[in-house]
Write a protein that holds these residues in place. Structure first.
Motif, PDB file in Angstrom:
ATOM      1  N   SER A  95       0.859  -1.184   0.000  1.00 16.05           N
ATOM      2  CA  SER A  95       0.000   0.000   0.000  1.00 16.05           C
ATOM      3  C   SER A  95       0.898   1.238   0.000  1.00 16.05           C
ATOM      4  CB  SER A  95      -0.901  -0.011   1.234  1.00 16.05           C
ATOM      5  OG  SER A  95      -1.749   1.112   1.250  1.00 16.05           O
ATOM      6  N   PRO A  96       1.261   1.754  -1.172  1.00 16.07           N
ATOM      7  CA  PRO A  96       2.355   2.727  -1.231  1.00 16.07           C
ATOM      8  C   PRO A  96       2.029   4.124  -0.727  1.00 16.07           C
ATOM      9  CG  PRO A  96       1.414   2.404  -3.416  1.00 16.07           C
ATOM     10  CD  PRO A  96       0.769   1.382  -2.517  1.00 16.07           C
ATOM     11  N   PHE A  97       0.793   4.585  -0.868  1.00 17.72           N
ATOM     12  CA  PHE A  97       0.549   6.011  -0.643  1.00 17.72           C
ATOM     13  C   PHE A  97       0.671   6.452   0.815  1.00 17.72           C
ATOM     14  CE2 PHE A  97      -1.457   5.353  -4.835  1.00 17.72           C
ATOM     15  CZ  PHE A  97      -0.641   6.228  -5.548  1.00 17.72           C
ATOM     16  N   PRO A  98       0.238   5.678   1.801  1.00 23.48           N
ATOM     17  CA  PRO A  98       0.517   6.096   3.185  1.00 23.48           C
ATOM     18  C   PRO A  98       2.020   6.202   3.457  1.00 23.48           C
ATOM     19  CG  PRO A  98      -1.202   4.432   3.146  1.00 23.48           C
ATOM     20  CD  PRO A  98      -0.640   4.483   1.765  1.00 23.48           C
ATOM     21  N   LEU A  99       2.798   5.243   2.929  1.00 19.36           N
ATOM     22  CA  LEU A  99       4.245   5.276   3.117  1.00 19.36           C
ATOM     23  C   LEU A  99       4.854   6.491   2.434  1.00 19.36           C
ATOM     24  CD1 LEU A  99       6.960   4.057   3.968  1.00 19.36           C
ATOM     25  CD2 LEU A  99       6.876   2.650   1.890  1.00 19.36           C
ATOM     26  N   LEU A 100       4.467   6.746   1.190  1.00 22.90           N
ATOM     27  CA  LEU A 100       5.031   7.874   0.457  1.00 22.90           C
ATOM     28  C   LEU A 100       4.670   9.202   1.110  1.00 22.90           C
ATOM     29  CD1 LEU A 100       4.356   6.644  -3.191  1.00 22.90           C
ATOM     30  CD2 LEU A 100       6.527   6.583  -1.950  1.00 22.90           C
ATOM     31  N   ALA A 101       3.443   9.310   1.608  1.00 16.92           N
ATOM     32  CA  ALA A 101       3.037  10.540   2.294  1.00 16.92           C
ATOM     33  C   ALA A 101       3.853  10.742   3.571  1.00 16.92           C
ATOM     34  CB  ALA A 101       1.546  10.494   2.617  1.00 16.92           C
ATOM     35  N   ALA A 102       4.087   9.660   4.306  1.00 17.36           N
ATOM     36  CA  ALA A 102       4.883   9.767   5.536  1.00 17.36           C
ATOM     37  C   ALA A 102       6.310  10.190   5.224  1.00 17.36           C
ATOM     38  CB  ALA A 102       4.877   8.434   6.276  1.00 17.36           C
ATOM     39  N   ILE A 103       6.894   9.628   4.165  1.00 18.74           N
ATOM     40  CA  ILE A 103       8.246  10.021   3.771  1.00 18.74           C
ATOM     41  C   ILE A 103       8.257  11.469   3.310  1.00 18.74           C
ATOM     42  CG2 ILE A 103      10.075   9.626   2.070  1.00 18.74           C
ATOM     43  CD1 ILE A 103       9.331   6.646   2.172  1.00 18.74           C
ATOM     44  N   GLY A 104       7.223  11.859   2.563  1.00 15.36           N
ATOM     45  CA  GLY A 104       7.140  13.241   2.112  1.00 15.36           C
ATOM     46  C   GLY A 104       7.111  14.234   3.253  1.00 15.36           C
ATOM     47  N   ALA A 105       6.469  13.836   4.357  1.00 14.82           N
ATOM     48  CA  ALA A 105       6.383  14.720   5.518  1.00 14.82           C
ATOM     49  C   ALA A 105       7.682  14.767   6.316  1.00 14.82           C
ATOM     50  CB  ALA A 105       5.237  14.277   6.427  1.00 14.82           C
ATOM     51  N   ARG A 106       8.523  13.736   6.169  1.00 16.97           N
ATOM     52  CA  ARG A 106       9.783  13.664   6.928  1.00 16.97           C
ATOM     53  C   ARG A 106      10.987  14.184   6.145  1.00 16.97           C
ATOM     54  NH1 ARG A 106      10.573   9.487  10.612  1.00 16.97           N
ATOM     55  NH2 ARG A 106      12.753  10.175  10.556  1.00 16.97           N
ATOM     56  N   THR A 107      10.836  14.393   4.839  1.00 17.33           N
ATOM     57  CA  THR A 107      11.939  14.811   3.991  1.00 17.33           C
ATOM     58  C   THR A 107      11.586  16.109   3.269  1.00 17.33           C
ATOM     59  OG1 THR A 107      11.107  13.459   2.160  1.00 17.33           O
ATOM     60  CG2 THR A 107      12.727  12.433   3.630  1.00 17.33           C
ATOM     61  N   SER A 108      12.563  16.678   2.568  1.00 17.46           N
ATOM     62  CA  SER A 108      12.294  17.942   1.883  1.00 17.46           C
ATOM     63  C   SER A 108      12.811  18.006   0.456  1.00 17.46           C
ATOM     64  CB  SER A 108      12.914  19.107   2.669  1.00 17.46           C
ATOM     65  OG  SER A 108      14.320  18.942   2.779  1.00 17.46           O
ATOM     66  N   LYS A 109      13.714  17.106   0.074  1.00 21.12           N
ATOM     67  CA  LYS A 109      14.339  17.181  -1.246  1.00 21.12           C
ATOM     68  C   LYS A 109      14.178  15.918  -2.082  1.00 21.12           C
ATOM     69  CE  LYS A 109      18.096  20.175   0.428  1.00 21.12           C
ATOM     70  NZ  LYS A 109      19.581  20.266   0.604  1.00 21.12           N
ATOM     71  N   ILE A 110      14.286  14.776  -1.470  1.00 17.49           N
ATOM     72  CA  ILE A 110      14.397  13.523  -2.200  1.00 17.49           C
ATOM     73  C   ILE A 110      13.105  13.193  -2.944  1.00 17.49           C
ATOM     74  CG2 ILE A 110      13.625  12.013  -0.297  1.00 17.49           C
ATOM     75  CD1 ILE A 110      15.990  10.159  -1.049  1.00 17.49           C
ATOM     76  N   GLU A 111      13.245  12.676  -4.178  1.00 17.71           N
ATOM     77  CA  GLU A 111      12.079  12.182  -4.905  1.00 17.71           C
ATOM     78  C   GLU A 111      11.560  10.927  -4.228  1.00 17.71           C
ATOM     79  OE1 GLU A 111      13.245  13.612  -9.445  1.00 17.71           O
ATOM     80  OE2 GLU A 111      13.493  11.506  -8.876  1.00 17.71           O
TER      81      GLU A 111
END
Length: 346
Positions: free
Chosen positions: A66-82
């Protein structure tokens, strides 16, 4: 070898399959372990200067699904990385719900989402997409259905209204037909098609998706994997140019690369001898690309000869996630500091 291509600057990220197993030898013994370590690895990768954190999606498996919860969490913890996927099986996806989740994750990450999608790979269960409520139409294969879902999603990503509004809505509507919300402008340029054949790579180029080429492809000529992959990339770019798209497409390839710089590296991968392999997958003959494991100087010379990597602008490093976050961060750092600069990738 493509003239001058070995020194092409590259976006370098990692690709995790997100395996977990309760084995005492695994550093990821539960789904919770994998999810938390995936976030931590993305944060560490950004600090090391890597460009991308990508995750594989498999259903009915002890892997990330289930990728989107993980991607959203990473997006909130990072600022540059794709942050992205490699790849989502569109046979299992509702295109509209897909866009709601994708739009939210992209907005949380301020436009850093890079979504790899495809018609899918071999499954853990027979026709697993049927359990999700999806069935091929009459005369349609499951691959056709996956591409149909992708084409629907692709069209809706334009952000144009299509749904008739209720004349008595609970909340006030903007004028005209309604679209899926939240809409993230620019996401359409960051969709990648995972192509296993030359024909599907050309299809992606024709419609305007980026190309994601994995560590396997349909064996269409009997040539070494990296040569076939380079030719696949060339056909994709030719189809892109013929279609008249105005932006420059992106192309990624995936590889398993392990610099042997410590005793632990040698223990894990020092005895690994790898070459291309040929097998059957989903009823077609496939060629699987080799893995690389050597001391940095030797590794650099081996990688200079890889025509698939040379032709791509993005390299995704497949990581052995069950060895734990710290070890995988070490592998990324070794590649970024001891291999990539010598090849002109950095």
């Amino acid at each position: 070898m493509i003239e001058g291509s070995t020194s092409m600057s590259k976006s370098i990220g990692f690709l995790s399959f997100g395996h977990w197993t309760p084995s005492p030898h695994s550093q990821t013994r539960s789904a919770s372990d994998v999810l938390h370590q995936s976030i931590d690895l993305a944060v560490a990768a950004e600090e090391l200067g890597a460009d991308g954190a990508y995750f594989r999606v498999h259903h009915f498996a002890r892997q990330l699904a289930s990728p989107f919860p993980l991607l959203a969490a990473i997006g909130a913890r990072t600022s540059k990385i794709e942050i992205g996927t490699g790849v989502i099986d569109m046979r299992y996806e509702n295109p509209l719900y897909f866009l709601e989740d994708a739009g939210a994750a992209d907005l949380i990450s301020d436009g850093r989402l890079q979504l790899g999608i495809s018609r899918g790979s071999p499954e853990q269960v027979i026709e697993g997409y049927k359990y999700f409520g999806y069935h091929p139409a009459d005369g349609e294969t499951d691959a056709d259905m996956g591409r149909r879902h992708a084409e629907t999603m692709w069209e809706l990503l334009k952000g144009e209204g299509f749904a008739q509004p209720n004349p008595r809505p609970m909340f006030a509507n903007p004028p005209g037909l309604l679209r899926v919300e939240p809409h993230s402008a620019g996401l359409r340029d960051r969709i990648w098609w995972g192509a296993a054949s030359d024909a599907t790579a050309e299809w992606a180029g024709q419609i305007g998706m980026n190309l994601m080429s994995s560590t396997l492809k349909q064996d269409e000529s009997g040539e070494p994997f990296h040569v076939q992959q380079r030719k696949q990339i060339e056909k994709f770019r030719a189809a892109w140019d013929a279609a008249g798209h105005t932006r420059t497409p992106r192309v990624s390839v995936s590889r398993s690369i392990f610099p042997l710089v410590s005793a632990e590296d040698h223990a894990y991968f020092g005895q690994q001898q790898s070459s291309d392999q040929v097998g059957e997958i989903d009823n077609f003959r496939a060629v699987f690309g080799r893995s690389y494991a050597a001391e940095p100087d030797q590794l650099i010379e081996q990688l200079r000869e890889d025509e698939g990597i040379a032709a791509a602008d993005t390299l995704l490093l497949t990581v052995p996630n069950q060895l734990g976050m710290d070890y995988n961060a070490h592998v990324l750092e070794s590649i970024l500091t001891q291999v990539a600069p010598a090849l002109g990738w950095r």
